[in-house]
Motif scaffolding. Structure first.
Motif, PDB file in Angstrom:
ATOM      1  N   VAL A 173      46.333  40.657  43.366  1.00 23.37           N
ATOM      2  CA  VAL A 173      45.958  39.803  44.492  1.00 23.37           C
ATOM      3  C   VAL A 173      47.024  38.734  44.728  1.00 23.37           C
ATOM      4  N   ALA A 174      47.583  38.200  43.638  1.00 22.35           N
ATOM      5  CA  ALA A 174      48.603  37.158  43.743  1.00 22.35           C
ATOM      6  C   ALA A 174      49.979  37.702  44.088  1.00 22.35           C
ATOM      7  N   ASP A 175      50.115  39.030  44.217  1.00 25.17           N
ATOM      8  CA  ASP A 175      51.390  39.671  44.512  1.00 25.17           C
ATOM      9  C   ASP A 175      52.392  39.489  43.373  1.00 25.17           C
ATOM     10  N   LEU A 176      51.884  39.437  42.151  1.00 25.32           N
ATOM     11  CA  LEU A 176      52.750  39.352  40.976  1.00 25.32           C
ATOM     12  C   LEU A 176      53.026  40.737  40.390  1.00 25.32           C
ATOM     13  N   ASP A 177      52.148  41.690  40.649  1.00 28.01           N
ATOM     14  CA  ASP A 177      52.346  43.076  40.237  1.00 28.01           C
ATOM     15  C   ASP A 177      52.348  43.952  41.487  1.00 28.01           C
ATOM     16  N   PRO A 178      53.173  44.989  41.529  1.00 26.02           N
ATOM     17  CA  PRO A 178      53.187  45.871  42.708  1.00 26.02           C
ATOM     18  C   PRO A 178      51.838  46.547  42.883  1.00 26.02           C
ATOM     19  N   SER A 179      51.464  46.740  44.131  1.00 28.85           N
ATOM     20  CA  SER A 179      50.168  47.347  44.415  1.00 28.85           C
ATOM     21  C   SER A 179      50.178  47.972  45.796  1.00 28.85           C
ATOM     22  N   GLU A 180      49.172  48.788  46.038  1.00 28.22           N
ATOM     23  CA  GLU A 180      48.932  49.369  47.348  1.00 28.22           C
ATOM     24  C   GLU A 180      47.622  48.821  47.878  1.00 28.22           C
ATOM     25  N   GLY A 181      47.428  48.949  49.180  1.00 29.57           N
ATOM     26  CA  GLY A 181      46.225  48.414  49.803  1.00 29.57           C
ATOM     27  C   GLY A 181      46.545  47.166  50.594  1.00 29.57           C
ATOM     28  N   ARG A 182      45.499  46.507  51.054  1.00 28.92           N
ATOM     29  CA  ARG A 182      45.674  45.342  51.920  1.00 28.92           C
ATOM     30  C   ARG A 182      45.014  44.117  51.316  1.00 28.92           C
ATOM     31  N   VAL A 183      45.751  43.020  51.317  1.00 27.05           N
ATOM     32  CA  VAL A 183      45.204  41.717  50.968  1.00 27.05           C
ATOM     33  C   VAL A 183      45.582  40.760  52.094  1.00 27.05           C
ATOM     34  N   ALA A 209      32.776  31.708  45.228  1.00 28.74           N
ATOM     35  CA  ALA A 209      33.355  31.960  43.914  1.00 28.74           C
ATOM     36  C   ALA A 209      32.840  33.293  43.403  1.00 28.74           C
ATOM     37  N   CYS A 210      33.769  34.120  42.924  1.00 33.02           N
ATOM     38  CA  CYS A 210      33.419  35.438  42.402  1.00 33.02           C
ATOM     39  C   CYS A 210      33.969  35.567  40.992  1.00 33.02           C
ATOM     40  N   ALA A 211      33.145  36.018  40.073  1.00 32.07           N
ATOM     41  CA  ALA A 211      33.574  36.275  38.706  1.00 32.07           C
ATOM     42  C   ALA A 211      33.931  37.750  38.555  1.00 32.07           C
ATOM     43  N   VAL A 212      35.060  38.006  37.923  1.00 31.09           N
ATOM     44  CA  VAL A 212      35.471  39.366  37.596  1.00 31.09           C
ATOM     45  C   VAL A 212      35.124  39.577  36.128  1.00 31.09           C
ATOM     46  N   VAL A 213      34.209  40.485  35.861  1.00 33.77           N
ATOM     47  CA  VAL A 213      33.676  40.641  34.509  1.00 33.77           C
ATOM     48  C   VAL A 213      33.878  42.071  34.023  1.00 33.77           C
ATOM     49  N   GLY A 214      33.926  42.205  32.702  1.00 35.04           N
ATOM     50  CA  GLY A 214      34.089  43.516  32.102  1.00 35.04           C
ATOM     51  C   GLY A 214      34.719  43.370  30.731  1.00 35.04           C
ATOM     52  N   PRO A 215      34.779  44.448  29.971  1.00 36.31           N
ATOM     53  CA  PRO A 215      35.332  44.375  28.621  1.00 36.31           C
ATOM     54  C   PRO A 215      36.831  44.122  28.638  1.00 36.31           C
ATOM     55  N   SER A 216      37.370  43.707  27.495  1.00 29.77           N
ATOM     56  CA  SER A 216      38.809  43.520  27.365  1.00 29.77           C
ATOM     57  C   SER A 216      39.527  44.825  27.674  1.00 29.77           C
ATOM     58  N   GLY A 217      40.624  44.730  28.422  1.00 27.71           N
ATOM     59  CA  GLY A 217      41.378  45.921  28.788  1.00 27.71           C
ATOM     60  C   GLY A 217      40.835  46.662  29.988  1.00 27.71           C
ATOM     61  N   ALA A 218      39.807  46.105  30.638  1.00 27.35           N
ATOM     62  CA  ALA A 218      39.195  46.810  31.772  1.00 27.35           C
ATOM     63  C   ALA A 218      40.053  46.762  33.028  1.00 27.35           C
ATOM     64  N   GLY A 219      40.973  45.785  33.112  1.00 25.02           N
ATOM     65  CA  GLY A 219      41.806  45.652  34.296  1.00 25.02           C
ATOM     66  C   GLY A 219      41.562  44.374  35.067  1.00 25.02           C
ATOM     67  N   LYS A 220      40.874  43.415  34.480  1.00 21.35           N
ATOM     68  CA  LYS A 220      40.542  42.173  35.187  1.00 21.35           C
ATOM     69  C   LYS A 220      41.789  41.357  35.518  1.00 21.35           C
ATOM     70  N   SER A 221      42.657  41.177  34.531  1.00 23.11           N
ATOM     71  CA  SER A 221      43.877  40.403  34.768  1.00 23.11           C
ATOM     72  C   SER A 221      44.814  41.140  35.723  1.00 23.11           C
ATOM     73  N   VAL A 222      44.870  42.457  35.610  1.00 22.42           N
ATOM     74  CA  VAL A 222      45.690  43.247  36.530  1.00 22.42           C
ATOM     75  C   VAL A 222      45.216  43.024  37.965  1.00 22.42           C
ATOM     76  N   PHE A 223      43.904  42.992  38.161  1.00 18.70           N
ATOM     77  CA  PHE A 223      43.356  42.749  39.497  1.00 18.70           C
ATOM     78  C   PHE A 223      43.830  41.400  40.038  1.00 18.70           C
ATOM     79  N   LEU A 224      43.729  40.343  39.229  1.00 18.94           N
ATOM     80  CA  LEU A 224      44.167  39.022  39.682  1.00 18.94           C
ATOM     81  C   LEU A 224      45.655  39.026  40.023  1.00 18.94           C
ATOM     82  N   ARG A 225      46.460  39.644  39.192  1.00 18.85           N
ATOM     83  CA  ARG A 225      47.902  39.659  39.413  1.00 18.85           C
ATOM     84  C   ARG A 225      48.268  40.461  40.671  1.00 18.85           C
TER      85      ARG A 225
END
Length: 209
Positions: free
Chosen positions: A42-52, A24-40
């Protein structure tokens, strides 16, 4: 194993992370830091580059609906598309999910309720149950207990921890440091859309209740 390599979208990233079953890994940081964007991403809900990849299989090689069933994202405010609770679960869910429903302090008859009847806390607990009902390999949690009272938080954490102990990979966004310490053994710190050096978090026993 879940592997995230050079994951990015615009100003967000790159992110690198590798988690084995049961981690289990916690993604931490202030509001607006990009935590939810990171999750989305990974879930392929937002377009992204890189490998998962999951167990060596790249995300791009898996149909999107199947990927999202294996790598399930639970938003802070989950959506509801049917009028009844039952419309969001399979027919065998009430019996199959009974122990977890009880741990989440939900009554057996909840599956027969209209969604409009649900309180905010009931919706959040049912959304967690719904996310688990598909048997995901990875669970991406965005503030999963933000609307819950202390007893319900303990129940939700117990359910998450039991699934993790059985091999579920958990990635958690939470602004509660105590919850992060209880649920996560690793941390991905994010600021201004960028990953910053991570730290190990001492593990803690999940309280019963």
């Amino acid at each position: 194993m879940l592997r995230i390599e050079s994951l990015r979208r615009g100003r967000f990233g790159p992110f690198d992370l590798a988690l084995a079953p049961g981690e289990a890994c916690a993604v931490v940081g202030p509001s607006g830091a990009g935590k939810s964007v990171f999750l989305r991403m990974v879930a392929d809900l937002d377009p992204s580059e890189g490998r998962v990849s999951l167990d060596g299989i790249d995300r791009e090689a898996v149909p999107a609906p199947l990927w999202r069933r294996r790598v399930t994202y639970l938003a802070a405010e989950a959506g509801w598309w049917a009028e009844s609770v039952a419309g969001h679960f399979s027919a065998d869910a009430p019996s199959r999910l009974g122990p977890e429903r009880e741990a989440l302090r939900l009554p057996p008859e909840v599956f027969g309720w209209p969604v409009a009847r649900l309180s905010t806390g009931e919706r959040q607990r049912l959304a967690l149950l719904r996310a688990l009902s598909g048997g995901p390999r990875v669970l991406l949690l965005d503030e999963p207990t933000a609307s819950l009272d202390p007893d319900s938080v303990r129940g939700a954490e117990a359910v998450i921890e039991a699934r993790r102990a059985a091999g579920l990979i958990v990635v958690l966004v939470s602004h509660d440091p105590a919850q992060v310490a209880r649920l996560a053994s690793r941390r991905l710190a994010v600021a201004d859309g960028q990953a910053i050096p991570s730290a190990t978090i001492p593990s803690a026993t999940i309280p019963s209740g």
